[in-house]
Design a protein around this motif. Sequence first.
Motif, short mmCIF file in Angstrom:
data_model
loop_
_atom_site.label_atom_id
_atom_site.label_comp_id
_atom_site.label_asym_id
_atom_site.label_seq_id
_atom_site.Cartn_x
_atom_site.Cartn_y
_atom_site.Cartn_z
N THR A 1 7.02 -3.31 -1.43
CA THR A 1 7.07 -3.49 -2.89
C THR A 1 8.10 -2.56 -3.50
O THR A 1 8.89 -2.95 -4.37
CB THR A 1 5.69 -3.22 -3.51
N HIS A 2 8.11 -1.30 -3.05
CA HIS A 2 9.07 -0.33 -3.56
C HIS A 2 10.50 -0.77 -3.25
O HIS A 2 11.40 -0.66 -4.10
CB HIS A 2 8.82 1.05 -2.93
N ILE A 3 10.72 -1.24 -2.04
CA ILE A 3 12.06 -1.66 -1.64
C ILE A 3 12.52 -2.85 -2.48
O ILE A 3 13.66 -2.91 -2.95
CB ILE A 3 12.09 -2.00 -0.14
N GLY A 4 11.62 -3.82 -2.66
CA GLY A 4 11.97 -4.97 -3.48
C GLY A 4 12.34 -4.57 -4.89
O GLY A 4 13.31 -5.08 -5.47
N ALA A 5 11.56 -3.64 -5.47
CA ALA A 5 11.85 -3.17 -6.83
C ALA A 5 13.18 -2.43 -6.86
O ALA A 5 14.00 -2.63 -7.78
CB ALA A 5 10.72 -2.25 -7.31
N ASP B 1 14.07 3.13 11.58
CA ASP B 1 14.27 3.47 12.99
C ASP B 1 13.51 4.72 13.38
O ASP B 1 13.16 4.92 14.57
CB ASP B 1 15.76 3.66 13.28
N GLN B 2 13.23 5.59 12.41
CA GLN B 2 12.45 6.80 12.66
C GLN B 2 10.95 6.53 12.60
O GLN B 2 10.14 7.44 12.80
CB GLN B 2 12.83 7.89 11.65
N GLY B 3 10.60 5.30 12.27
CA GLY B 3 9.18 4.95 12.19
C GLY B 3 8.53 5.28 10.86
O GLY B 3 7.30 5.21 10.74
N VAL B 4 9.34 5.65 9.88
CA VAL B 4 8.79 5.99 8.55
C VAL B 4 8.79 4.72 7.72
O VAL B 4 9.77 4.38 7.05
CB VAL B 4 9.64 7.08 7.86
N ARG B 5 7.68 4.00 7.74
CA ARG B 5 7.64 2.68 7.11
C ARG B 5 6.53 2.56 6.08
O ARG B 5 6.16 1.46 5.68
CB ARG B 5 7.48 1.60 8.18
N ARG B 6 5.98 3.69 5.68
CA ARG B 6 4.89 3.66 4.69
C ARG B 6 5.26 4.44 3.44
O ARG B 6 6.13 5.27 3.48
CB ARG B 6 3.61 4.25 5.29
N SER C 1 5.12 -1.26 5.36
CA SER C 1 3.82 -1.40 4.70
C SER C 1 4.00 -2.22 3.43
O SER C 1 5.10 -2.31 2.88
CB SER C 1 3.25 -0.03 4.36
N ARG C 2 2.93 -2.81 2.97
CA ARG C 2 3.01 -3.63 1.76
C ARG C 2 3.44 -2.79 0.56
O ARG C 2 4.23 -3.25 -0.28
CB ARG C 2 1.66 -4.30 1.49
N ALA C 3 2.96 -1.55 0.49
CA ALA C 3 3.35 -0.68 -0.63
C ALA C 3 4.83 -0.38 -0.58
O ALA C 3 5.54 -0.45 -1.59
CB ALA C 3 2.55 0.61 -0.61
N ARG C 4 5.34 -0.03 0.62
CA ARG C 4 6.75 0.31 0.74
C ARG C 4 7.64 -0.91 0.56
O ARG C 4 8.72 -0.82 -0.03
CB ARG C 4 7.03 0.97 2.09
#
Length: 209
Positions: A135-139, A204-209, A130-133
């Motif tokens: 952003t978190h990963i980039g930060a 891989d667990q589908g937790v992408r948000r 997701s766009r929010a996640r």
Amino acid sequence: MARPRQALLTRERIVEAAAGLIDAEGIDACSMRRLATELGVQGPSLYNHFATKAEIVDAVAEAVVAQVDISGFQDTDWREGLRLWAKSYHAVLSAHPNIVPVLATGPGRRPAGLAMAEAVFGALVDAGWSRARATHIGALMRYLITGSALGSFALGFEDDPGLYGRYPHLHRAHELAAHRDAVDEGAFELGLDLLIDSLSDRYDQGVRR
């Protein structure tokens, strides 16, 4: 006899000289007067290219970020793209540690910084985050990369065996400085592996948000 012609003063020459000063002595050493002296010109001539010292420092930051390889996002999985980019960014910042505080504040208006942010964010979103996640990963990645380049953990300990006598678990801490690369680079590599492995598990667990 005619005077020898002075090399043309350009933005590129100014940035190169400023980068050399910052690398060698830090941002405070890069004054307009000192820079003019290094370039063999009169101070006012610098203002034909840059209005302030801050603009010059920003241009140095831009030149440093432009060295980071972001091509790994083009032909690889997002995990490998992150890894290749992070290693390149870490290597570039480790070679120019005195500019890291400027880069740690974000890309601002710098084209190379914005292109890098676009590459990282775009690769993550395209992969399904997701766009929010994304952003978190980039930060989070930037925290790891810039934080690892801001200072040396190993050099934070004195080379004095007697200093640590009262701390039984630190009795070999005085040896850390002699193994700076192994300690600091090992810590960065471990952090990068753990971060990407954890993100990969969630993905891989589908937790992408």
